[in-house]
Structures are given as structure tokens and as C-alpha cells.
Design a protein around this motif. Structure first.
Motif, short mmCIF file in Angstrom:
data_model
loop_
_atom_site.label_atom_id
_atom_site.label_comp_id
_atom_site.label_asym_id
_atom_site.label_seq_id
_atom_site.Cartn_x
_atom_site.Cartn_y
_atom_site.Cartn_z
N UNK A 1 11.07 -22.11 10.55
CA UNK A 1 11.50 -23.30 9.26
C UNK A 1 12.72 -22.31 9.15
N UNK A 2 13.09 -20.97 8.80
CA UNK A 2 13.95 -20.41 7.98
C UNK A 2 15.14 -20.43 9.14
N UNK A 3 14.98 -20.38 10.81
CA UNK A 3 16.01 -20.12 11.82
C UNK A 3 16.19 -18.63 11.78
N UNK A 4 15.33 -17.80 11.66
CA UNK A 4 15.58 -16.65 11.63
C UNK A 4 16.18 -15.53 13.02
N UNK A 5 16.81 -14.77 13.32
CA UNK A 5 17.71 -14.26 14.06
C UNK A 5 16.05 -13.29 14.55
N UNK A 6 16.97 -12.79 16.19
CA UNK A 6 16.73 -11.82 16.55
C UNK A 6 15.31 -10.63 15.59
N UNK A 7 14.77 -10.41 16.25
CA UNK A 7 13.96 -9.52 15.96
C UNK A 7 13.26 -8.87 13.99
N UNK A 8 14.03 -10.38 13.25
CA UNK A 8 13.91 -10.68 11.97
C UNK A 8 12.16 -11.73 12.08
N UNK A 9 11.69 -10.86 10.69
CA UNK A 9 10.51 -11.78 10.52
C UNK A 9 10.18 -12.08 9.24
N UNK B 1 0.71 -1.01 0.06
CA UNK B 1 -0.11 0.06 0.39
C UNK B 1 0.78 1.00 0.34
N UNK B 2 2.16 1.35 0.61
CA UNK B 2 3.07 2.26 0.96
C UNK B 2 3.47 2.12 -0.69
N UNK B 3 3.93 1.41 -1.12
CA UNK B 3 5.09 1.00 -3.11
C UNK B 3 5.99 1.43 -1.98
N UNK B 4 6.34 0.73 -0.63
CA UNK B 4 8.03 0.18 -0.45
C UNK B 4 7.38 -1.24 -1.02
N UNK B 5 9.20 -1.33 -2.17
CA UNK B 5 9.41 -2.72 -2.27
C UNK B 5 10.00 -3.86 -1.81
N UNK B 6 9.20 -5.34 -1.71
CA UNK B 6 9.91 -5.91 -0.72
C UNK B 6 9.97 -7.31 -1.24
N UNK B 7 10.87 -8.19 -1.55
CA UNK B 7 11.67 -9.00 -2.51
C UNK B 7 9.90 -10.37 -1.78
N UNK B 8 9.79 -10.76 -2.47
CA UNK B 8 8.51 -12.12 -2.04
C UNK B 8 8.54 -12.61 -3.35
N UNK B 9 9.21 -13.68 -3.47
CA UNK B 9 8.98 -14.80 -4.81
C UNK B 9 8.12 -15.26 -4.34
N UNK B 10 7.48 -15.75 -3.29
CA UNK B 10 6.14 -17.04 -3.36
C UNK B 10 5.27 -15.54 -3.48
N UNK B 11 5.30 -14.74 -3.29
CA UNK B 11 4.16 -14.53 -3.37
C UNK B 11 2.94 -14.07 -2.09
N UNK B 12 3.92 -14.49 -1.38
CA UNK B 12 3.52 -13.88 0.06
C UNK B 12 2.99 -15.03 1.12
N UNK B 13 3.08 -16.62 0.72
CA UNK B 13 2.98 -17.28 0.82
C UNK B 13 3.82 -18.37 2.11
N UNK B 14 4.98 -18.04 2.41
CA UNK B 14 5.63 -17.85 3.74
C UNK B 14 6.69 -19.39 3.44
N UNK B 15 6.98 -19.40 1.90
CA UNK B 15 7.64 -20.49 1.02
C UNK B 15 9.20 -19.77 1.23
N UNK B 16 9.20 -19.05 0.78
CA UNK B 16 10.23 -18.71 -0.17
C UNK B 16 11.38 -17.95 0.77
N UNK B 17 11.46 -17.32 2.33
CA UNK B 17 12.33 -17.30 3.33
C UNK B 17 12.63 -15.24 2.43
N UNK B 18 12.45 -15.18 1.64
CA UNK B 18 12.85 -13.58 1.29
C UNK B 18 12.61 -12.44 1.21
#
Length: 547
Positions: free
Chosen positions: A68-76, A30-47
Motif C-alpha cells: 500500500x506504500x508503493x515502495x520501490x525496488x529493493x525497498x522494504x 538486537x544490534x542497537x541500530x536505530x530504525x525510525x518506527x512511529x507505529x511500533x512495528x505494525x506496518x501502519x506508518x511506513x517510516x
């Protein structure tokens, strides 16, 4: 009122009101901010990894997909973190950097005869008065790529280029490939239902606004502030990208027989697309070839004059989608396939787009990687050209065998490793393109020795080491015949912009071109692709030359 902020982006610094139930990715779009999302927002690619600097308490807990992606602290994952509470949220995008995007083309001399011209104190479009002369007449050529967006502003009175611009296509936040974009216009992932016609067109318009808004931003940056003097736009892209740019439903490209609803060339008022140019400007959509082979592939064919050649030549355009064309003045065959996602940073753990800090070339000396990065910045990951180098070097040095197996992950530098599953993604991506090359030669009835030249188009092709690309089977084993042409699609668009003769030739190409779908024509297509995944000798030859 609580808001979400994306401080790295000008449009995200003012904050956007929070909407409970929406994800960070939804807010970014909505803000026009670009976030890389290879799987289209399904939680599958981790990008779509983001760092939440403040406001984690307003977000839902991490999901199983995130864990399952083992993200570090404060990462989502932006697609998984849902706003559930109050309080300001500050978000930083992990994959953020200045992209290195090819704007150069192999410039050719063509007749300067644009449809827009000056006659006295009037500006005419195809002989029809559209404005008073205001000191200049300019046109805009646009290459709408799945991942990148490239523009060229041309003085239509002299034919000279007055400015170029390049950036990431903001639609990447909706998914890395065209299938993700098509799916976004068709499916409500939250309601688990197909969208109706009106809802579908709302999504199409949303994607259109994202890319058109980016074009407007880049045009405003061009020195001289001449947007009000731009009278025509020629926009090329694959079938999905061209039609989204013009606000056309793309759902048919996601359903059998995978053909665009509108393939023919047409012209519309530029203001109807949201382009901020001269009020009387028009936008021209060159024809699509068929299937996923679009106006960009047509522009490549035009640019190399395949339709005038006595010799059989081939064009290979490697991007997020790959197109192959082969032919001469008598007939031309084309094919397309998903080719470049893995080589553009998607699906590979250490993969990265062509941003500053990406490792762009690699060699192995005494078992260790020696490399350089884009912009000479500290290494953040490996872009496509570096991944090709790495595969070839692993093969040459016996670290990877002909079946694409490695005994252990290969460490390039601290924190950057190539894993076995990454190699699988890379060899799968190259196998489809190689199979299309071989089958098109088979259908045409020629062997590789009868192909006079192989033109390599696009940014990816321009930067790769041809010897290494041949080594891994991405390109035909004739390096002496391979000619890099830069951004052929953009040059083809420019030629259609400045020359009505070239535009007529482009439209006439459809009578000469037959688009093929090898995956439908070949009963053993999957077997052929599987054979081409590896590096040993083939068990049989699918392009034996003339029968």
C-alpha cells in the motif's frame, strides 16, 4: 553462519546472526541500530523503510501493508520483512542522517553547592565519603527526550560545562511516541497477548539498555576521558522516559488512570542502571508531576522560576509530547498532550526529523516555495520548523483556506509535496496543544492579557519562527510576550546537579503544582480540539478571562 549487516552503523558492520522468524526491525533492535518506527512495528506508518542491497531471497515476500506504500525496488518495511531463509543480508536505513539537536540553554547563575564535593583528599556525597580525590569531580545532566537525547558534563568544583552531546534516542526504533514504547513493554504483537510481569520487565530492561548504552557512548566521546570522574547523574524526561531510564515498569501509563507507578524522587547507584561511570557514582531521578507530565516539565518550571514569580507566566514545551504550565508563586497548573509527532517527521509524507538535508524554513514567492535546508544539503524532506512555515505561508497566500483545505498537493520541490492528509495530521497535532493552553488559562482564571510572559522551551520551540507559529495557532497570539529559553529541561537538570538548594526547590514544587487532564475534565473536549484545528474565528471563547 549467515548474518545480517547494517553497514551505516559501527555496531552493525560486524554482522548479527540471522534468526528465522524475526523481522529486520527485530534484528536492528538486537544490534542497537536505530530504525525510525512511529507505529511500533505494525506496518501502519511506513517510516521504517530500508533498502536491502543483498539477500532479498532470504526474506519473506512483501506484505499487503508494504504494497500500500508503493515502495520501490529493493525497498522494504523493516517491521514486515521476516527472515525465512539462509544467506547474508545487507540493509541500509533510509531515514539516516546527522541530527541537529539543541544543546544550548539560557544559562542562569545558581549557587554552586553540589551534593558531591571535595574535602581534602576525599570525595564526599552528601557528607559521606565515596572515593579518594583523583584530580576532578564531575556530574552529568541528561535530558531523555522521546526522540532525542541530550547530555551535559559539568565540573562540580567550578560549575563550568566541560562537554555536551546530543543524538537521536535509540528507542525510536521501538516507536515514535511514548504510547508505542509503553505498548512494547505490555503486548506480544506476534502472540497477540499481554505480557506477564517478568516478560514485561525484560522489555523494560531492553529499552533501558538502549538509552543507557547511548549515554555511555556519548560520554566516552567527551574529550579528556573523564567518565571515571563522574560521580552523579541527574536525568529528566517525561514520565515514560524517566522511568524507562531507571528501569521502572511503565505499563500503568498505558492504563486508566494513566499515572506512573513511581513519581517520587529517588537516588540509585549508577552502576545498577548500566552507566559506565565512577563505580561509586549515583543517579538521581527528580520527581514527576503526574500523568505524562514528568521531570522535564518540572525542570522547565524550575528554570524560569515560576514558583517565585509575582506575575502569572506560562511555559510551553513542544516536543513529541507537549507540556504546558501556568502560574506564579501562589499556584501552578500543568497539562500534557501528544503534540509533536507530526512536526518531528512522523505521520507526514514529506516529514523528516531535524537531519541534514531537511528543509527548515520556507517562504512562498509568486506561488513557488523558496527554502533552505539544514547543513545546506540537497533537500530530503521537511522538518518541523519548515512545516510550520509552510502552513503559515499557504494560509497567507490563499493557497490553503481557513478550513485548512487545499485544492491540490503543494509541491515544494521535486518529489517533496504537502498533501491534504498531511495538513490534517499537522492541524490535529497543534489543536491539542492550543486547547490545553486555553483551558489552563480558563482553570487559572486569567485571560491572555494577564499572562506576563510565555516561555518557549525545547529544540522545536527554539528553531521555529514565532510569527508563523502564532499565525497557525500553535502559540498564543502575543508574539511580543514570547521568550525562547532553549533547552529548559536540560538547564533545570543542570541546576539540580550543581545546587542542592535548587534540588530542594524542585522537590518542593509538587506542593504548588496541580496537574490537570483537560480531556477528562471537559465533556466537550473533542469539540474544543476540533474547533482549534482550523484557522477562522472561533464560535466561542474558552478562555474569557476572570469570571
Amino acid at each position: 553462519m549467515a548474518a545480517i549487516y547494517f553497514p551505516q552503523f559501527r555496531r552493525g558492520r560486524q554482522g548479527l546472526p540471522l534468526r528465522k522468524g524475526e523481522t529486520i526491525l527485530d534484528h536492528a533492535r538486537r544490534a542497537g541500530v536505530e530504525i525510525y518506527s512511529e507505529c511500533g512495528g505494525k506496518g501502519e506508518c511506513g517510516r521504517c523503510v530500508v533498502r536491502v542491497e543483498r539477500g532479498t531471497e532470504a526474506l519473506s515476500p512483501p506484505t499487503d501493508a508494504e504494497r500500500k506504500f508503493g515502495l520501490g525496488e529493493d525497498l522494504r518495511l523493516a517491521c514486515q520483512a521476516v527472515v525465512v531463509g539462509e544467506g547474508d543480508i545487507y540493509v541500509y536505513i533510509s531515514e539516516f542522517g546527522k541530527y541537529s539537536i539543541l544543546t544550548e540553554t539560557r544559562r542562569r547563575e545558581v549557587p554552586l553547592e553540589p551534593l558531591v564535593r571535595r574535602e581534602g583528599d576525599r570525595v564526599l556525597y552528601d557528607g559521606r565519603p565515596i572515593d579518594s580525590y583523583r584530580g576532578g569531580i564531575y556530574g552529568l545532566a541528561v535530558d531523555v527526550g522521546t526522540t532525542t537525547l541530550v547530555l551535559e558534563i559539568v565540573d562540580l568544583e567550578t560549575g563550568e560545562t566541560v562537554g555536551t552531546a546530543a543524538r537521536k534516542n535509540p528507542q525510536v526504533s521501538y516507536g515514535n511516541d511514548v504510547i508505542s514504547r509503553i505498548e512494547y513493554t505490555m503486548v506480544d504483537k506476534y502472540g497477540l497477548r499481554y505480557l506477564g510481569p517478568e516478560e514485561r520487565m525484560e522489555r523494560v530492561k531492553e529499552l533501558q539498555r538502549a538509552v543507557v548504552g547511548a549515554v555511555n557512548e556519548e560520554v566516552r566521546k567527551i574529550e579528556g576521558k573523564i567518565s571515571h570522574l563522574i560521580y552523579e547523574v541527574v536525568a529528566v524526561g517525561n514520565s515514560t522516559m524517566r522511568n524507562l531510564f531507571f528501569g521502572i515498569d511503565v505499563s500503568s501509563l498505558g492504563l486508566i488512570p494513566y499515572e506512573p507507578l513511581r513519581k517520587e524522587p529517588f537516588t540509585v547507584p549508577a552502576r545498577e542502571l548500566g552507566l559506565e561511570l565512577n563505580p561509586n557514582a549515583v543517579a538521581y531521578a527528580p520527581p514527576l508531576i503526574g500523568g505524562h507530565a514528568g521531570a522535564d516539565a518540572l525542570a522547565d518550571v524550575l528554570m524560569v522560576d515560576m514558583h517565585k514569580s509575582e506575575d502569572v507566566v506560562m511555559v510551553i514545551d513542544i516536543g513529541t509530547n507537549g507540556e504546558v504550565a501556568i502560574g506564579n508563586r501562589k499556584k501552578i497548573l500543568t497539562a500534557s498532550c501528544a503534540a509533536g509527532g507530526a512536526y518531528e517527521g512522523a505521520t507526514v509524507r514529506c516529514g523528516l526529523g531535524a537531519v541534514e538535508g531537511a528543509i527548515s524554513n520556507i517562504r512562498i514567492e509568486d506561488g513557488r516555495a523558496v527554502f533552505s535546508t539544514i547543513g545546506d544539503k540537497p533537500p530530503k524532506g521537511i522538518c518541523g520548523s519548515g512545516l510550520i512555515d509552510l502552513l503559515a505561508e499557504l494560509l497567507r497566500n490563499g493557497i490553503m483556506d481557513e478550513r485548512a483545505k487545499i485544492k491540490a498537493p503543494f509541491e515544494v520541490t521535486d518529489g517533496i509535496k504537502l498533501y491534504q492528509e498531511d495538513i490534517y495530521q499537522l492541524i490535529t497535532a497543534k489543536a491539542g496543544l492550543k486547547t490545553d493552553q486555553e483551558l489552563l488559562m480558563k482553570y487559572y482564571g486569567v485571560g491572555l492579557e494577564e499572562v506576563k510572559r510565555v516561555y518557549l522551551s525545547g529544540a522545536f520551540g527554539n528553531y521555529i519562527d514565532v510569527r508563523n507559529a502564532v499565525e497557525i495557532g500553535l502559540l498564543p497570539p502575543v508574539p511580543e510576550k514570547i521568550v525562547k529559553i532553549g533547552n529548559g529541561a536540560l538547564e533545570g537538570a543542570r541546576e539540580m546537579l550543581i545546587s542542592r538548594t535548587r534540588r530542594r526547590e524542585a522537590e518542593g514544587l509538587l506542593d504548588l503544582i496541580t496537574h490537570t487532564k483537560p480531556n477528562e475534565l471537559e465533556e466537550e473536549f473533542a469539540y474544543l480540539v476540533a474547533e482549534n484545528m482550523y484557522f477562522g474565528r472561533r464560535r466561542r471563547d474558552v478562555c474569557p478571562g476572570r469570571p
